[in-house]
Design an enzyme around this catalytic site. Structure first.
Site, PDB file in Angstrom:
ATOM      1  N   GLY A  45      23.778 -21.662 -21.588  1.00  0.00           N
ATOM      2  CA  GLY A  45      22.805 -22.464 -20.851  1.00  0.00           C
ATOM      3  C   GLY A  45      23.389 -23.327 -19.744  1.00  0.00           C
ATOM      4  O   GLY A  45      22.698 -23.664 -18.787  1.00  0.00           O
ATOM      5  N   GLU A 100      27.084 -29.940 -20.750  1.00  0.00           N
ATOM      6  CA  GLU A 100      25.999 -29.370 -21.557  1.00  0.00           C
ATOM      7  C   GLU A 100      24.726 -29.217 -20.728  1.00  0.00           C
ATOM      8  O   GLU A 100      24.507 -29.948 -19.769  1.00  0.00           O
ATOM      9  CB  GLU A 100      25.715 -30.274 -22.762  1.00  0.00           C
ATOM     10  CG  GLU A 100      26.211 -29.723 -24.082  1.00  0.00           C
ATOM     11  CD  GLU A 100      25.445 -28.511 -24.605  1.00  0.00           C
ATOM     12  OE1 GLU A 100      24.832 -27.771 -23.811  1.00  0.00           O
ATOM     13  OE2 GLU A 100      25.463 -28.296 -25.824  1.00  0.00           O
ATOM     14  N   ASP A 104      19.248 -31.896 -27.639  1.00  0.00           N
ATOM     15  CA  ASP A 104      17.960 -31.897 -28.324  1.00  0.00           C
ATOM     16  C   ASP A 104      18.129 -32.690 -29.629  1.00  0.00           C
ATOM     17  O   ASP A 104      18.096 -33.907 -29.624  1.00  0.00           O
ATOM     18  CB  ASP A 104      17.586 -30.422 -28.546  1.00  0.00           C
ATOM     19  CG  ASP A 104      16.179 -30.202 -29.048  1.00  0.00           C
ATOM     20  OD1 ASP A 104      15.249 -30.770 -28.479  1.00  0.00           O
ATOM     21  OD2 ASP A 104      16.019 -29.432 -30.018  1.00  0.00           O
ATOM     22  N   LYS A 132      16.509 -34.843 -24.601  1.00  0.00           N
ATOM     23  CA  LYS A 132      15.188 -35.081 -25.192  1.00  0.00           C
ATOM     24  C   LYS A 132      15.360 -36.135 -26.280  1.00  0.00           C
ATOM     25  O   LYS A 132      15.570 -35.797 -27.447  1.00  0.00           O
ATOM     26  CB  LYS A 132      14.676 -33.803 -25.860  1.00  0.00           C
ATOM     27  CG  LYS A 132      14.141 -32.731 -24.954  1.00  0.00           C
ATOM     28  CD  LYS A 132      13.571 -31.625 -25.856  1.00  0.00           C
ATOM     29  CE  LYS A 132      13.474 -30.321 -25.128  1.00  0.00           C
ATOM     30  NZ  LYS A 132      13.137 -29.211 -26.047  1.00  0.00           N
ATOM     31  N   PHE A 153       9.341 -27.658 -24.859  1.00  0.00           N
ATOM     32  CA  PHE A 153      10.338 -26.610 -24.697  1.00  0.00           C
ATOM     33  C   PHE A 153      10.410 -26.206 -23.235  1.00  0.00           C
ATOM     34  O   PHE A 153       9.410 -25.800 -22.648  1.00  0.00           O
ATOM     35  CB  PHE A 153      10.027 -25.401 -25.577  1.00  0.00           C
ATOM     36  CG  PHE A 153      11.200 -24.472 -25.673  1.00  0.00           C
ATOM     37  CD1 PHE A 153      12.257 -24.755 -26.521  1.00  0.00           C
ATOM     38  CD2 PHE A 153      11.261 -23.330 -24.881  1.00  0.00           C
ATOM     39  CE1 PHE A 153      13.367 -23.915 -26.583  1.00  0.00           C
ATOM     40  CE2 PHE A 153      12.369 -22.487 -24.945  1.00  0.00           C
ATOM     41  CZ  PHE A 153      13.420 -22.782 -25.791  1.00  0.00           C
ATOM     42  N   ASP A 160      17.001 -20.864 -21.578  1.00  0.00           N
ATOM     43  CA  ASP A 160      16.281 -19.609 -21.841  1.00  0.00           C
ATOM     44  C   ASP A 160      15.232 -19.753 -22.934  1.00  0.00           C
ATOM     45  O   ASP A 160      15.248 -20.699 -23.732  1.00  0.00           O
ATOM     46  CB  ASP A 160      17.271 -18.535 -22.293  1.00  0.00           C
ATOM     47  CG  ASP A 160      17.753 -18.779 -23.733  1.00  0.00           C
ATOM     48  OD1 ASP A 160      18.282 -19.876 -24.001  1.00  0.00           O
ATOM     49  OD2 ASP A 160      17.567 -17.895 -24.589  1.00  0.00           O
ATOM     50  N   ARG A 166      16.554 -17.800 -17.454  1.00  0.00           N
ATOM     51  CA  ARG A 166      17.741 -18.581 -17.079  1.00  0.00           C
ATOM     52  C   ARG A 166      17.909 -18.654 -15.567  1.00  0.00           C
ATOM     53  O   ARG A 166      18.502 -19.587 -15.042  1.00  0.00           O
ATOM     54  CB  ARG A 166      19.011 -17.949 -17.665  1.00  0.00           C
ATOM     55  CG  ARG A 166      19.093 -17.984 -19.187  1.00  0.00           C
ATOM     56  CD  ARG A 166      20.508 -17.589 -19.606  1.00  0.00           C
ATOM     57  NE  ARG A 166      20.625 -17.259 -21.020  1.00  0.00           N
ATOM     58  CZ  ARG A 166      20.795 -18.176 -21.986  1.00  0.00           C
ATOM     59  NH1 ARG A 166      20.821 -19.449 -21.693  1.00  0.00           N
ATOM     60  NH2 ARG A 166      20.916 -17.796 -23.247  1.00  0.00           N
TER      61      ARG A 166
END
Ligand code: IMP
Ligand code: MG
Length: 187
Positions: A45, A100, A104, A132, A153, A160, A166
């Site tokens: 990611g 990163e 989450d 988040k 989300f 993704d 992505r």
């Protein structure tokens, strides 16, 4: 039909993301004055963030990658983290910066932090593009946060859903119907 049709709304535009990365890069540059940090991106990611962040850094630095996976459903982290790909080189005495995409629950970063600290780097800092806070299950100290976002989300700019989206240049909220129409048993 394109990928854009699956996006309920755009949360962060390409411009917003790029401008924030320049600000982050300036702060990071000041912090590492005279040092040569090792940027460690967490695959997959973080690749777009890493690519843009490093191009905004005017200081010499090295890069490396590691890949993790959390067991469980596609949109939930379970707290069990495993290493799919480790770093190429030792980090002892290096100034490590973990790059990163999103924090989450915090489980992934918490685990990575402990893992890397055991290898005795000179310093260990963390930059994440997104956080988040409402979803945090374990406390992790993050040095730089690009954006705090609500508990939804998101996809795009490296993030993704089942390996798709992505490549979007922006970050968007996925339409709920996309989860519902999936037939992938791994989803
Ligand atoms: P954590 O361990 O719960 O903090 O989250 C770890 C990983 O879950 C992140 O690095 C992402 O790969 C993934 N993730 C969490 N939230 C999202 C999201 O909203 N969209 C896409 N991936 C996410
Ligand atoms: Mg990640």
């Amino acid at each position: 039909m394109t990928m854009h049709d699956d996006v309920a709304r755009i949360l962060l535009t390409e411009d917003q993301i790029q401008q924030r990365i320049v600000d982050l890069a300036n702060e990071i540059t000041t912090t590492y004055d005279g040092r040569q940090p090792l940027l460690i991106a967490v695959l997959k990611g973080s690749v777009l963030f890493m690519a843009d962040l490093m191009r905004s850094l005017p200081i010499a630095h090295a890069i490396d990658f590691l890949a993790t996976s959390s067991y469980g459903a596609a949109t939930e982290s379970t707290g069990v983290v495993r290493i799919l790909k480790d770093l190429d080189d030792p980090i002892e005495d290096k100034d490590v910066l973990i790059v990163e995409d999103i924090v989450d629950s915090g489980y992934t970063l918490h685990y990575l932090r402990e893992l890397l600290l055991a290898r005795r780097p000179a310093s260990l800092r963390i930059v994440t593009l997104l956080s988040k806070p409402a979803r945090r299950r374990i406390d992790v100290t993050i040095d730089w946060i690009g954006f705090e976002i609500p508990d939804e989300f998101v996809i795009g700019y490296g993030l993704d859903y089942n390996e798709h989206y992505r490549n979007l240049r922006y970050i968007g909220v996925l339409k709920p119907e996309v989860y519902l129409r999936t037939t992938d048993p791994a989803a």
